[in-house]
Design an enzyme around this catalytic site. Structure first.
Site, mmCIF file in Angstrom:
data_model
loop_
_atom_site.group_PDB
_atom_site.id
_atom_site.type_symbol
_atom_site.label_atom_id
_atom_site.label_comp_id
_atom_site.label_asym_id
_atom_site.label_seq_id
_atom_site.Cartn_x
_atom_site.Cartn_y
_atom_site.Cartn_z
ATOM 1 C CG HIS A 58 -7.895 -6.395 8.850
ATOM 2 N ND1 HIS A 58 -7.987 -7.614 8.236
ATOM 3 C CD2 HIS A 58 -6.579 -6.091 8.857
ATOM 4 C CE1 HIS A 58 -6.788 -8.030 7.868
ATOM 5 N NE2 HIS A 58 -5.905 -7.111 8.246
ATOM 6 C CG HIS A 60 -2.118 -5.443 12.058
ATOM 7 N ND1 HIS A 60 -1.623 -6.716 11.880
ATOM 8 C CD2 HIS A 60 -2.747 -5.121 10.897
ATOM 9 C CE1 HIS A 60 -1.912 -7.153 10.665
ATOM 10 N NE2 HIS A 60 -2.599 -6.193 10.044
ATOM 11 C CD GLU A 67 6.046 -6.774 6.683
ATOM 12 O OE1 GLU A 67 4.869 -7.085 6.491
ATOM 13 O OE2 GLU A 67 6.385 -5.844 7.472
ATOM 14 C CE LYS A 152 -4.510 -11.542 8.323
ATOM 15 N NZ LYS A 152 -3.714 -10.617 9.134
ATOM 16 C CG HIS A 191 -3.128 -10.404 3.857
ATOM 17 N ND1 HIS A 191 -2.812 -9.064 3.992
ATOM 18 C CD2 HIS A 191 -2.301 -10.883 2.886
ATOM 19 C CE1 HIS A 191 -1.849 -8.755 3.155
ATOM 20 N NE2 HIS A 191 -1.507 -9.836 2.455
ATOM 21 C CG HIS A 220 -5.915 -6.277 2.537
ATOM 22 N ND1 HIS A 220 -6.253 -5.340 3.486
ATOM 23 C CD2 HIS A 220 -5.132 -7.200 3.172
ATOM 24 C CE1 HIS A 220 -5.699 -5.675 4.650
ATOM 25 N NE2 HIS A 220 -5.023 -6.796 4.483
ATOM 26 C CG ASP A 277 -4.115 -3.492 7.242
ATOM 27 O OD1 ASP A 277 -4.008 -4.321 8.159
ATOM 28 O OD2 ASP A 277 -3.326 -3.449 6.279
#
Length: 383
Positions: A58, A60, A67, A152, A191, A220, A277
């Site tokens: 996992h 990115h 955000e 995902k 997620h 998570h 993550d």
């Protein structure tokens, strides 16, 4: 041909003191006093500990975030940073942003890392539902693109598409069919946010369908005690739960205590994986879900968590499994996650305190004496 002598080997099970002979990117032999025939370059590890390379499911790879607007997009991964964290196989994915962080870019980054010396795969989809795809459907992406292992999605998060059990079943059915045709895992990575539904939609999907729980990988799950308890319920149904390594000592100590709870239930540690993550955002929101700020994760938490577990008395073979053999199995990576003849030559070398000193990836010495040799070609670029 290279020979690594005199190591304390964990594969991740304890293998005792021995040597590793590699050729053509694979392990050809493991054992004490292996002959080199005078043809191998020899490294004397002087008793240092060696384990399989970490399989991080996992990451990115092209960055996450956004955000709080364009200026809050996080940086993308660099190969030297992944290697320094012990990662030799990685799965990239998208997060909140599947508009400016495109699947096309993710696939290109995945292929770039492979060209640079790591084993890299990616997932289609993202937080949005119906999922973004490259070839028109989840099924087509998995079947037609060799670097795509699954899809995902996101659950129980105000940034998600508020999907439920029916949508999870639909995604898993597409991924399962595609995985069978493509000969890959067809995994559905989920997620799981801090929302009130928690893991219940997934538990309901397992109860309401004929799809095995192993098709989904919720992640998570260490973010709260209640969510972790639901993860244990998912494990009872035959699934594997994934937790995210912490960014601080306190976070990893808290997560390690949760893992001890898991080991009380399942002493073999076969259904728990740990991911980083890395490069994903860690946003902060107010009581009305207004954006307050963010940080982003790195891969350093993987080794930090391992060392925390060892300090708490967890045997090395159990502390290593969630970083190595378990994620390799879940992802269907048959030549990853363990030290044995025929496996890819991916391993980590530690000092006496289990800090990472060296990394071999695909038979290449990627880092040695804490000096990296696999580097992004633009790492030293200047304006």
């Amino acid at each position: 041909m290279e020979l690594f002598r005199n190591a304390s080997l964990y594969g991740p099970e304890p293998l005792g003191r021995g040597d590793i002979l590699i050729e053509g990117g694979r392990i050809t032999a493991i054992g004490p006093n292996l002959p080199d025939g005078g043809l191998a370059k020899v490294y004397d590890l002087e008793g240092r500990t060696v384990s399989p390379g970490y399989v991080d499911n996992h990451v990115h790879l092209t960055g996450g975030g956004g955000e709080g607007g364009p200026a809050t997009r996080t940086p993308e991964a660099r190969i030297e940073e992944l290697v320094s964290c012990g990662v030799t196989a990685v799965v990239g994915l998208l997060g909140t942003d599947s508009v400016t962080r495109s699947l096309e870019n993710l696939l290109a980054k995945t292929r770039a890392l492979c060209d640079q010396g790591l084993t890299a795969y990616c997932l289609t989809g993202g937080y949005a539902y119906p999922p973004e795809t490259l070839c028109g459907s989840v099924e087509r992406d998995i079947v037609l693109i060799d670097r795509v292992l699954g899809v995902k999605t996101a659950l129980s998060d105000h940034r998600s598409s508020q999907i439920g059990s029916r949508e999870l079943i639909w995604l898993a059915s597409q991924a399962r069919r595609a995985g069978m045709m493509a000969g890959c895992a067809g995994i559905v990575t989920i997620h799981v946010g801090a929302g009130k539904a928690m893991l219940e939609p997934l538990l309901q999907a397992v109860r309401d369908s004929e799809i095995p729980a192993s098709q989904w990988l919720p992640t998570h799950l260490g973010r709260s005690d209640q969510l972790f308890s639901q993860g244990l319920e998912f494990v009872k149904l035959g699934g594997t739960m994934d937790v995210t390594a912490g960014s601080t000592r306190e976070e990893n100590e808290d997560l390690a205590r949760k893992i001890l709870r898991y080991l009380d239930r399942e002493p073999t540690a076969d259904h728990l994986s740990v991911s980083s993550d890395a490069y994903g955002s860690q946003p902060r929101f107010g009581k009305n879900m207004e954006y307050l700020g963010l940080d982003y994760a790195t891969g350093t938490g993987l080794n930090d968590l391992l060392r925390t577990l060892l300090a708490m008395g967890v045997p090395p073979q159990l502390a290593l499994k969630p970083l190595t053999s378990t994620p390799a199995r879940v992802l269907g990576l048959r030549r990853k996650g363990s030290l044995a003849p025929g496996m890819d030559a991916d391993f980590v070398v530690y000092d006496e305190g289990w800090q990472i000193e060296g990394v071999v990836a695909g038979g290449q010495v990627a880092m040695w004496d804490k000096k990296g040799f696999l580097r992004d070609p633009f790492s030293k670029a200047t304006v």
